[in-house]
Design an enzyme around this catalytic site. Structure first.
Site, PDB file in Angstrom:
ATOM      1  N   SER A  45      -5.345   5.025   1.184  1.00  0.00           N
ATOM      2  CA  SER A  45      -4.065   4.575   0.636  1.00  0.00           C
ATOM      3  C   SER A  45      -4.225   3.200  -0.032  1.00  0.00           C
ATOM      4  O   SER A  45      -5.062   3.035  -0.916  1.00  0.00           O
ATOM      5  CB  SER A  45      -3.005   4.569   1.741  1.00  0.00           C
ATOM      6  OG  SER A  45      -1.713   4.443   1.196  1.00  0.00           O
ATOM      7  N   ASP A 159      -1.247  11.088   0.395  1.00  0.00           N
ATOM      8  CA  ASP A 159      -1.770   9.869   1.023  1.00  0.00           C
ATOM      9  C   ASP A 159      -2.819  10.143   2.106  1.00  0.00           C
ATOM     10  O   ASP A 159      -2.600  10.951   3.003  1.00  0.00           O
ATOM     11  CB  ASP A 159      -0.595   9.109   1.639  1.00  0.00           C
ATOM     12  CG  ASP A 159      -0.929   7.673   1.963  1.00  0.00           C
ATOM     13  OD1 ASP A 159      -1.782   7.443   2.832  1.00  0.00           O
ATOM     14  OD2 ASP A 159      -0.329   6.771   1.351  1.00  0.00           O
TER      15      ASP A 159
END
Length: 313
Positions: A45, A159
């Site tokens: 991320s 993510d």
């Protein structure tokens, strides 16, 4: 014949945590000041975003940019969308391509990897090939906030923090002997916790004492004007707790999930050194508060140096 001892390869695993990820910049700065340079860098991320800037040799310029971000700038990157997520994420990545290096990961000056999640299967996906900007865009695709990224093979990626918030395992797979893991989720629940009211219970056979009537207060009229709820039957105004927004609920849920997953993954494959900035005061979308996050990243990295020196010899 005795084998020659080689220097251990140092890997840096930068964790997920949205705006708290600017702390990674402070971590990298503090390590550089001590002469510590990782041989491998990977991220999940926001860790992938900062890691990509570092791998491309652009951390100083990237740091200047993020520290200049204001709330207006942050909102300027929001390209609202009606399907898949609140934001497309195209403005941010287009800005990255124009202003920072976009190159094939295979040609990265420093070995780099990013983590994403296959939305259909839930599988962890390691991004080690192709455009580094595309890898970052997939790794930061927080569900509900950014739209997923569709790869050429048809997979939808979101993510990486959903499956591997601090990608120690990827750093080891890339050849790291010693891994520094930067955990941005160690204290995030402190942001949402409130002290519980203390309730005193009495035994069933206890006798209740009746409090005496309070004595009249002299010159009470002005006190009553300041505290009208103390006179008559009027009750003090009660402050009702605010009902959280949909975004608040989603972000808090992501916080809890990532904290739990981080603890589980790090228990199974712990990094040799853990850097844990205390960032409970920062929300997931507080990208305009980079200075605070960077400073805390520096502090946490310096606190971990004695542990790192024991491993590096």
């Amino acid at each position: 014949m005795a084998l020659a001892r080689r220097a251990p390869r140092l890997g840096l695993a930068l964790g997920s945590g949205s705006a708290r990820g600017w702390a990674h910049i402070g971590v990298l700065q503090a390590l550089a000041e001590e002469g510590v340079r990782p041989d491998i860098i990977c991220g999940s991320s926001i860790g992938a975003l900062v890691g990509a800037a570092y791998a491309g040799g652009e951390l100083a310029r990237f740091s200047d940019w993020v520290q200049g971000l204001g709330m207006r700038d942050v909102f300027g990157f929001m390209d609202f969308n009606l399907s898949g997520g609140m934001l497309k994420g195209e403005k941010l990545i287009a800005f990255w391509r124009r202003n920072f290096a976009d190159f094939d990961i295979e040609n990265s000056p420093l070995p780099f990897g990013a983590v994403a999640t296959d939305l259909h299967s839930g599988a962890e996906v390691w991004l080690r090939h192709g455009s580094i900007a595309d890898a970052v865009r997939a790794s930061i695709a927080l569900p509900g906030l950014f739209t997923p990224v569709r790869q050429d093979d048809g997979r939808l990626l979101v993510d990486g923090g959903l499956v591997n918030p601090v990608p120690t395992s990827l750093a080891r797979a890339m050849g790291a002997d010693i891994v520094i893991g930067v955990d941005l989720n160690s204290d995030i629940l402190h942001r949402h916790m409130r002290p519980l009211a203390v309730v005193q219970t009495l035994p069933a056979d206890a006798e209740l004492a009746i409090a005496p009537e309070p004595e009249p207060v002299k010159n009470a009229s002005w006190i009553q004007r300041l505290t009208p709820w103390r006179s008559g039957d009027a009750a003090p105004p009660v402050e009702r707790p605010r009902v959280p927004s949909v975004l608040d609920v989603v972000m808090t849920s992501v916080n809890i999930m990532q904290m739990r997953i981080t603890r589980s993954r790090m228990a199974g494959d712990p990094p040799e050194v853990v850097v844990a900035p205390a960032l409970a005061n920062l929300g997931l979308l507080d990208f305009h508060r980079a200075g605070e996050a960077i400073e805390e990243g520096r502090r946490a990295a310096k606190a971990s140096l004695p542990q790192l020196r024991r491993f590096m010899g």
